[in-house]
Structure formats: structure tokens, C-alpha cells
Design an enzyme around this catalytic site. Structure first.
Site, PDB file in Angstrom:
ATOM      1  N   TYR A   1      22.837  34.247  43.968  1.00 31.37           N
ATOM      2  CA  TYR A   1      21.287  33.962  43.234  1.00 31.37           C
ATOM      3  C   TYR A   1      20.624  34.333  44.043  1.00 31.37           C
ATOM      4  O   TYR A   1      20.473  34.385  45.714  1.00 31.37           O
ATOM      5  CB  TYR A   1      21.358  32.661  43.691  1.00 31.37           C
ATOM      6  CG  TYR A   1      21.946  31.625  42.617  1.00 31.37           C
ATOM      7  CD1 TYR A   1      21.905  31.772  41.039  1.00 31.37           C
ATOM      8  CD2 TYR A   1      23.359  31.226  42.778  1.00 31.37           C
ATOM      9  CE1 TYR A   1      22.453  31.239  40.243  1.00 31.37           C
ATOM     10  CE2 TYR A   1      24.259  30.315  41.175  1.00 31.37           C
ATOM     11  CZ  TYR A   1      23.710  30.822  40.360  1.00 31.37           C
ATOM     12  OH  TYR A   1      24.018  30.219  38.996  1.00 31.37           O
TER      13      TYR A   1
ATOM     14  N   SER B   1      33.475  33.111  36.694  1.00 32.96           N
ATOM     15  CA  SER B   1      31.655  33.240  37.875  1.00 32.96           C
ATOM     16  C   SER B   1      32.085  32.589  38.915  1.00 32.96           C
ATOM     17  O   SER B   1      32.968  31.502  39.365  1.00 32.96           O
ATOM     18  CB  SER B   1      31.037  31.956  36.050  1.00 32.96           C
ATOM     19  OG  SER B   1      30.008  32.070  37.691  1.00 32.96           O
TER      20      SER B   1
ATOM     21  N   ASP C   1      29.713  31.422  42.464  1.00 34.93           N
ATOM     22  CA  ASP C   1      28.382  31.668  43.237  1.00 34.93           C
ATOM     23  C   ASP C   1      29.036  31.968  44.914  1.00 34.93           C
ATOM     24  O   ASP C   1      29.476  31.050  45.447  1.00 34.93           O
ATOM     25  CB  ASP C   1      27.986  29.851  43.066  1.00 34.93           C
ATOM     26  CG  ASP C   1      26.393  29.938  44.150  1.00 34.93           C
ATOM     27  OD1 ASP C   1      26.675  30.433  45.460  1.00 34.93           O
ATOM     28  OD2 ASP C   1      25.613  29.068  44.272  1.00 34.93           O
TER      29      ASP C   1
ATOM     30  N   CYS D   1      35.125  26.885  36.242  1.00 34.57           N
ATOM     31  CA  CYS D   1      34.835  28.194  36.728  1.00 34.57           C
ATOM     32  C   CYS D   1      36.216  28.397  37.271  1.00 34.57           C
ATOM     33  O   CYS D   1      36.610  30.304  36.738  1.00 34.57           O
ATOM     34  CB  CYS D   1      33.892  28.825  37.933  1.00 34.57           C
ATOM     35  SG  CYS D   1      32.292  27.475  37.556  1.00 34.57           S
TER      36      CYS D   1
ATOM     37  N   ARG E   1      58.124  34.294  33.487  1.00 34.85           N
ATOM     38  CA  ARG E   1      56.863  34.828  33.967  1.00 34.85           C
ATOM     39  C   ARG E   1      55.934  33.947  33.525  1.00 34.85           C
ATOM     40  O   ARG E   1      54.813  35.171  33.027  1.00 34.85           O
ATOM     41  CB  ARG E   1      57.029  36.828  33.662  1.00 34.85           C
ATOM     42  CG  ARG E   1      57.682  37.211  34.308  1.00 34.85           C
ATOM     43  CD  ARG E   1      57.333  38.793  34.349  1.00 34.85           C
ATOM     44  NE  ARG E   1      58.320  38.535  32.761  1.00 34.85           N
ATOM     45  CZ  ARG E   1      59.436  39.217  32.400  1.00 34.85           C
ATOM     46  NH1 ARG E   1      60.444  39.386  33.304  1.00 34.85           N
ATOM     47  NH2 ARG E   1      60.288  39.651  31.157  1.00 34.85           N
ATOM     48  N   ARG E   2      56.133  32.732  32.958  1.00 33.15           N
ATOM     49  CA  ARG E   2      54.790  31.859  32.021  1.00 33.15           C
ATOM     50  C   ARG E   2      54.818  30.653  33.403  1.00 33.15           C
ATOM     51  O   ARG E   2      54.359  30.304  31.792  1.00 33.15           O
ATOM     52  CB  ARG E   2      56.049  31.599  31.028  1.00 33.15           C
ATOM     53  CG  ARG E   2      56.460  33.058  30.220  1.00 33.15           C
ATOM     54  CD  ARG E   2      57.163  32.084  29.141  1.00 33.15           C
ATOM     55  NE  ARG E   2      57.860  33.445  28.199  1.00 33.15           N
ATOM     56  CZ  ARG E   2      58.515  33.079  26.889  1.00 33.15           C
ATOM     57  NH1 ARG E   2      58.663  32.224  26.248  1.00 33.15           N
ATOM     58  NH2 ARG E   2      58.608  34.055  25.869  1.00 33.15           N
TER      59      ARG E   2
END
Length: 276
Positions: free
Chosen positions: A220, A178, A180, A157, A137-138
Site C-alpha cells: 500500500y 490478494s 498485503d 484472500c 490428486r483431489r
């Protein structure tokens, strides 16, 4: 309708209908004319793509999947941080005069670390564990190295992938700080769907689910009318991904190892400004 289209439409409509604007704050991104690039966003978006059912490429507009794969190989195979090794211009705005984007993306994957079994970089450690420790699990990669952030042209990102083997199926979680939605969402989905297929094939496994977790999922301000227009486009069935099954070594894959015969998309010729 492809599943990628369905999830894209749902996510964008949720952002536009229920999102939060940041117009009351100072923001780092800006447009080419210097104006601040504000966004409307949703926090904590999670989309699931079952790669056994279809390949998650959108048809609302064309996704240039060969370029997606080219960037993926630049990061995960070449482990490069120099745009001269890439062959496209998508990173030009962040590169210095030598073509470097600093200690980001491919650089982080290529750094070797010491383990009881020997020295591995992050990619080779994943490949080793998928073959020798599939119950682990690593099995994960992480590009968000705080020690090196000040030497990165752009903080990663899409920064972490967790691989998990269930039976003979390889699943993965892509964590993204993040996103876009107009310029990059399906680009990233296509890339990491291909990566799961690559890792599965060379490890004797079947590609399963890709779970995409996005912390700050945004559109945006100057993209809003473009997204609204694109959401009305005609949709087509998802194409089937065809992979060169003779490839057994992760580093032998090339852009030409992948095809999407019959891929159709709606025309979308509007110029998309990019916030920097």
C-alpha cells in the site's frame, strides 16, 4: 538470514522496483481518514518454503506466531465465522454487531458435503484422504464459494489449499488472490506452514514444501516508507518449530502445542495503518 527473510526482501524489492501502481484507477480499499488506499503490485508471485530445512518465520520484525496459530485454529478447527470465538481483534473491522463475518472462512470449511464414503466437511475430507487415499490428486479445500460471496464480509484472500503426498512427504500449495505484503505476508506463511505440519503429524507423514502462490501481491502507498525501512533491519537465523508430538488428532492441537524457542527478531515499533 532465514529463508522467509530472503524471500520477503526479494519480493518487496521486486514490487518496489518493478511493480505497477493503480493510482490511475478507482479502488475499493480506503484509509481510516477516507482517502483511497492505492497499491504498487506484482502479478503472480510464487514463493517456495521447504519446511524440512527451517520454519519460515521472518526475523526482520516480529511475527506474533501464537496469534497466527490462534486464527488458524479458529478457521480450521472451530470452523467459526464469529469473532467472539477468536479471542483477538484482528477481524473486528469486518464483523457485524453479533460478531459474525458472514459465510466466510470457517463457515465454508464447516459445511458438510456428501461423498460416496459419507458426509464430510472440507477439513475432515482432507484428513480422511490423507490417511485413506494419499495418492489422490483431489485433496484440496476451497473457500471461494461464489454462491455465498454476497453474504461474506470479506471475500477470502487465502482461499484454497491443495495437499499432495509424495512418498511419505506432505506438500501443499496455498493460493491467495490478494496479499498485503506488510501486514499479512509472513502471517499467512506461518499459519499455513503450521497447518502443513499439523496435517502431516496426524497423518503419519513428514511436512515437506509449502508453495505460496499470490495473484495480486502488493504494498500500500502509506506502507512504502515502512517497508523500505524494515528491509534494512538486521536479520537472524530461523528458529526451529517444536510441536507436541503426543498429539495424534487434528482437533487436539492447541496454541500451546507449538513453540519457537530462541526466536529472535529486529525491533520495528512503527505503527502500521490498515486499509479497509
Amino acid at each position: 538470514m532465514s529463508r522467509a527473510d530472503e524471500l520477503y526482501i526479494r519480493t518487496c524489492r521486486d514490487i518496489l522496483g518493478n511493480g505497477i501502481w493503480d493510482r490511475d484507477r478507482e479502488v475499493r480499499p480506503h484509509w481510516e481518514d477516507g482517502a483511497p488506499a492505492h497499491t504498487i503490485k506484482k502479478f503472480g508471485v510464487v514463493n517456495r518454503y521447504d519446511l524440512r530445512e527451517e520454519f519460515p518465520i521472518m526475523t526482520l520484525r516480529r511475527t506474533f506466531y501464537k496469534s497466527c496459530i490462534q486464527e488458524l485454529l479458529w478457521i480450521w478447527q472451530k470452523k467459526s465465522n464469529n469473532i467472539h470465538d477468536l479471542g483477538s481483534h484482528i477481524w473486528d473491522s469486518w464483523a457485524d454487531e453479533t460478531g459474525s463475518i458472514g459465510k466466510a472462512y470457517g463457515y465454508q470449511l464447516g459445511v458438510k458435503h456428501r461423498y460416496p464414503e459419507g458426509e464430510f466437511d472440507q477439513v475432515d475430507r482432507v484428513l480422511y484422504d490423507l490417511k485413506h487415499n494419499p495418492a489422490s490428486r483431489r485433496i484440496l479445500t476451497n473457500l471461494y464459494n461464489h454462491h455465498d460471496l454476497h453474504e461474506m464480509a470479506l471475500a477470502p484472500c487465502a482461499y484454497s489449499v491443495t495437499f499432495n503426498v509424495s512418498g511419505n512427504t506432505l506438500n501443499a500449495i496455498l493460493n491467495q488472490r490478494s496479499q498485503d505484503m506488510l501486514t499479512a505476508n509472513n502471517w499467512n506463511v506461518v499459519q499455513y506452514a503450521v497447518l502443513v505440519h499439523m496435517m502431516a503429524q496426524v497423518s503419519g507423514l513428514e511436512a515437506g514444501e509449502l508453495v505460496h502462490v499470490i495473484a495480486d501481491c502488493h504494498i500500500y502507498d502509506r506502507h512504502v516508507p515502512l517497508v523500505e525501512k524494515m528491509l534494512e533491519n538486521e536479520q537472524y537465523p530461523a528458529p526451529k518449530l517444536v510441536i507436541d508430538r503426543s498429539v495424534t488428532d487434528f482437533y487436539d492441537f492447541t496454541v500451546d502445542s507449538f513453540e519457537l524457542p530462541g526466536y529472535r527478531w529486529s525491533d520495528f515499533s512503527e505503527k502500521i495503518p490498515v486499509a479497509i
